[in-house]
Design an enzyme around this catalytic site. Structure first.
Site, PDB file in Angstrom:
ATOM      1  N   SER A  29       3.850  13.413   2.528  1.00 54.21           N
ATOM      2  CA  SER A  29       4.136  12.150   1.842  1.00 54.21           C
ATOM      3  C   SER A  29       4.870  11.133   2.703  1.00 54.21           C
ATOM      4  O   SER A  29       4.852   9.943   2.389  1.00 54.21           O
ATOM      5  CB  SER A  29       4.946  12.414   0.572  1.00 54.21           C
ATOM      6  OG  SER A  29       6.254  12.860   0.899  1.00 54.21           O
ATOM      7  N   LYS A  34      12.200  10.155   0.559  1.00 53.75           N
ATOM      8  CA  LYS A  34      11.391   8.939   0.411  1.00 53.75           C
ATOM      9  C   LYS A  34      12.114   7.784   1.112  1.00 53.75           C
ATOM     10  O   LYS A  34      13.264   7.901   1.530  1.00 53.75           O
ATOM     11  CB  LYS A  34      11.186   8.581  -1.064  1.00 53.75           C
ATOM     12  CG  LYS A  34      10.558   9.668  -1.918  1.00 53.75           C
ATOM     13  CD  LYS A  34       9.118   9.965  -1.561  1.00 53.75           C
ATOM     14  CE  LYS A  34       8.541  11.097  -2.390  1.00 53.75           C
ATOM     15  NZ  LYS A  34       7.180  11.497  -1.939  1.00 53.75           N
TER      16      LYS A  34
END
Length: 296
Positions: free
Chosen positions: A97, A168
């Site tokens: 990701s 993230k």
């Protein structure tokens, strides 16, 4: 085989010694073995470790050595656990990701002091956070012993992080209006286009349109590999609207520690340099402004 010759010295005697001539007796003699240890004759005191109790002494020495090794090892592990709990914690990257910034199998070092003294996450920071209550539902705790062992292994970077830990990039902070996408298919923050050079080549800024306003003390976060990232966009309809509370942030990912070929700092970005602060009165809500948690 090389050996030292033995030299025998005879004491003084007369050529007319009857014992010598007859061979029935022995004259006065003294014998010395060249190179032998001093006091090695009969009646000498045996050296250390050669007596009847020497085995017990050796066993005690081995046990003492193992005990010292165990104590040193335990102290090192305790030090590393304290270091990872308060200062720097390693995390193992389990997914794609955050490519290309972070790759599967990378071990990153998370600076847990980055936001400890009043500073807060900024746009562009790569952060690790606990997604409990925002990305995942709170579940009852399992076996405490298993959980403790897993947490210890994860704290040392030897196991994958807990399923509630995520890494993230911060795209919006409290008060920001984040929109995707504009007419050119790019992401904007507070009306300014963000040049996202860190994105995975070929990925669009988002395949899901959205227009949100980040509440105070919350963060809007997204992965760099947008097509492979489950992030704030996927939780718009969940409680909290995909926003991560600032106090759930574990720390900032500052370094890639493993593999050695990728040992480097996590590169920052200047893509948010032109983004202004949110207006003092906040952004308008409704169809034109896109209130918090609404899709565009």
């Amino acid at each position: 085989m090389d050996t030292e010759a033995q030299h025998t010295e005879r004491g003084p005697s007369s050529d007319t010694d009857p014992d010598r001539d007859s061979g029935t007796g022995e004259g006065p003699r003294s014998a010395r073995v060249s190179g032998g240890p001093e006091g090695s004759g009969p009646g000498s005191d045996p050296g250390p470790g050669t007596g009847p109790g020497s085995g017990g002494t050796e066993d005690a020495g081995i046990v003492s050595s193992w005990r010292r090794t165990a104590l040193v090892g335990g102290a090192c592990v305790a030090f590393l656990l304290l270091l990872s709990h308060f200062v720097v914690q390693p995390f193992l990257i389990p997914s794609r990701s955050m490519e290309p910034t972070l790759r599967v199998g990378d071990r990153i070092l998370v600076n847990k002091l980055a936001y400890r003294f009043g500073d807060e996450p900024r746009r562009g920071d790569v952060v690790v956070f606990d997604g409990t209550g925002s990305f995942v539902r709170e579940e009852p705790e399992g076996d405490p012993v298993t959980g403790l062992l897993r947490d210890a292994a994860a704290a040392l970077g030897l196991a994958e992080p807990a399923e509630t830990d995520f890494v993230k990039r911060v795209v919006g902070t409290g008060g920001d209006r984040v929109v995707c996408c504009d007419r050119d298919g790019r992401l904007t923050v507070n009306g300014v286009t963000v040049v996202e050079r860190y994105l995975m080549p070929g990925d669009p800024p988002s395949g899901v349109p959205f227009d949100i306003v980040v509440p105070p003390d919350r963060l809007w976060v997204m992965g760099d590999h947008r097509s492979q990232s489950s992030d704030s966009r996927d939780h718009l309809g969940s409680p909290g609207g995909g926003m991560v509370p600032v106090d759930k942030v574990v720390g900032r990912a500052d370094w890639i520690a493993w593999p050695f070929g990728r040992w480097t700092g996590v590169a920052g970005t200047d893509g948010f340099g032109a983004v202004p602060a949110p207006p003092p009165g906040g952004h308008p809500t409704g169809p034109a402004g896109g209130g918090a948690g609404t899709r565009g």
